[in-house]
Design a protein around this motif. Structure first.
Motif, PDB file in Angstrom:
ATOM      1  N   PRO A 189      18.559  45.948  27.694  1.00  0.00           N
ATOM      2  CA  PRO A 189      18.074  46.363  29.012  1.00  0.00           C
ATOM      3  C   PRO A 189      18.782  45.605  30.132  1.00  0.00           C
ATOM      4  O   PRO A 189      18.904  44.377  30.081  1.00  0.00           O
ATOM      5  CB  PRO A 189      16.587  46.022  28.959  1.00  0.00           C
ATOM      6  N   VAL A 190      19.242  46.345  31.131  1.00  0.00           N
ATOM      7  CA  VAL A 190      19.924  45.714  32.260  1.00  0.00           C
ATOM      8  C   VAL A 190      18.978  44.768  32.995  1.00  0.00           C
ATOM      9  O   VAL A 190      19.393  43.714  33.497  1.00  0.00           O
ATOM     10  CB  VAL A 190      20.477  46.789  33.210  1.00  0.00           C
ATOM     11  N   ALA A 191      17.691  45.098  33.038  1.00  0.00           N
ATOM     12  CA  ALA A 191      16.701  44.254  33.715  1.00  0.00           C
ATOM     13  C   ALA A 191      16.344  43.011  32.916  1.00  0.00           C
ATOM     14  O   ALA A 191      15.641  42.130  33.413  1.00  0.00           O
ATOM     15  CB  ALA A 191      15.437  45.061  34.005  1.00  0.00           C
ATOM     16  N   GLY A 192      16.829  42.914  31.664  1.00  0.00           N
ATOM     17  CA  GLY A 192      16.522  41.779  30.810  1.00  0.00           C
ATOM     18  C   GLY A 192      15.323  42.052  29.917  1.00  0.00           C
ATOM     19  O   GLY A 192      14.483  42.913  30.207  1.00  0.00           O
ATOM     20  N   GLU A 193      15.286  41.339  28.804  1.00  0.00           N
ATOM     21  CA  GLU A 193      14.162  41.486  27.878  1.00  0.00           C
ATOM     22  C   GLU A 193      12.971  40.698  28.392  1.00  0.00           C
ATOM     23  O   GLU A 193      13.107  39.574  28.871  1.00  0.00           O
ATOM     24  CB  GLU A 193      14.562  41.011  26.479  1.00  0.00           C
ATOM     25  N   GLU A 194      11.785  41.276  28.265  1.00  0.00           N
ATOM     26  CA  GLU A 194      10.549  40.609  28.687  1.00  0.00           C
ATOM     27  C   GLU A 194       9.514  40.774  27.578  1.00  0.00           C
ATOM     28  O   GLU A 194       9.000  41.873  27.356  1.00  0.00           O
ATOM     29  CB  GLU A 194      10.032  41.188  30.001  1.00  0.00           C
TER      30      GLU A 194
END
Length: 329
Positions: free
Chosen positions: A211-216
């Motif tokens: 994910p471009v937004a980063g893993e959460e």
């Protein structure tokens, strides 16, 4: 099963292959045993997938990178943006499983690429870093062990014995995680495939979708506190506000890296090539209808992408065909 994180995620992870029958006629008994074990575990849910029964379908596009077409002659990597249909899902064959339940891990992301030249391509990934077993026969044995390991079973239970005899299985299951969103999780192609360029050069690789937004990732308590449908409801709501983007990467094998054992991860120092960007823009109007009609086949590949010698690829092909046939009746 015990209440440890590995044991609680075992059920979902074990069923990634849906109803894995063997590929040849002489192994029909393996298929029958596998399907019977799955039915015993989950029951029968007409119209639903044997595994990953709960999900949500969205649409968008894939824009290939300049590097992608140097590795593969496939039209999907030729340069123009390609329409895609994507299905996110929870594990297990339970259509009403709470999204935050440990058994809902690993989550799945399947992509159907639809380039203008008609050379359709499917990619099937999940959120485990590796797969617990290497063959369809081992998968059958794991399912049977689960059916024999209910409450009150003497220890070590059959599933505990299976885990002890297959040390890569607990390693794989330990990578299961519950995300805040389907759009905030890393998905892995645990099976190897082959990219073929215009000159015939073959490059073994595995997919990684980041994910471009980063893993959460959520804690166990935070996941438990979420609503039962928070993942399948959150994705359409998120897309209504803004697109969700992923980088599609290829981890390139080095000589000696096994392409036929999905239980073994390749070293992280292996080269990753950016194949392009997956941009999701909207949910389909009727996800349930779309899910029933969609069939993602790991061997549905264009010229320029080929299967490797991983036996689980064919096991999955056989499984998904049977699952599709059953839910289409």
């Amino acid at each position: 099963m015990t209440r440890s994180p590995i044991r609680r995620t075992l059920l979902g992870a074990a069923l990634l292959l849906a109803a894995v029958p063997a590929a040849s006629a002489q192994d029909a008994s393996t298929a029958e045993q596998t399907i019977a074990a799955m039915t015993k575990i989950f029951g029968d849910h007409p119209g639903k997938r044997s595994n990953h029964a709960k999900g949500v379908v969205v649409e968008g596009s894939f824009t290939p990178s300049a590097d992608a077409k140097t590795l593969s002659k496939a039209g999907v990597f030729s340069g123009a943006a390609v329409p895609v249909t994507v299905r996110f899902s929870d594990a297990t064959g339970l259509p009403q499983i709470p999204d935050g339940a440990p058994e809902a891990n690993p989550h799945g992301l399947s992509i159907k690429f639809k380039p203008a030249d008609g050379s359709e391509m499917d990619v099937v990934t999940n959120s485990l870093k590796t797969f617990p077993v290497a063959t369809g026969e081992e998968f059958r044995d794991l399912l049977v062990a689960i059916t024999k390991s209910g409450p009150g079973t003497a220890k070590p239970t059959p599933v505990e014995q299976f885990m002890a005899a297959h040390p890569n299985a607990p390693k794989a299951l330990a990578t299961a995680k519950t995300p805040s969103s389907f759009g905030r999780q890393v998905y892995n192609g645990v099976n190897a495939f082959i990219l073929v360029d215009a000159a015939g050069k073959r490059t073994p690789f595995r997919y990684r979708i980041v994910p471009v937004a980063g893993e959460e990732i959520l804690s166990a308590d935070d996941a438990k506190a979420k609503g039962p449908n928070y993942l399948v409801e959150e994705m359409p709501a998120r897309l209504a506000k803004a697109p969700v983007a992923f980088r599609v990467e290829a981890q390139i094998a080095q000589p000696g890296d096994s392409t036929k054992d999905a239980t073994v991860a390749w070293p992280e120092d292996r080269r990753f090539v950016d194949l392009g960007t997956l941009t999701l823009t909207k949910a389909v109007p009727d996800s349930e209808t779309a899910e029933k009609a969609l069939l993602f086949m790991p061997n549905n590949l264009p010229d320029g992408v080929e299967v490797s010698d991983d036996p689980l690829i064919d096991a999955r092909v056989q499984a998904y065909a049977i699952s599709f046939g059953r839910r289409s009746q």
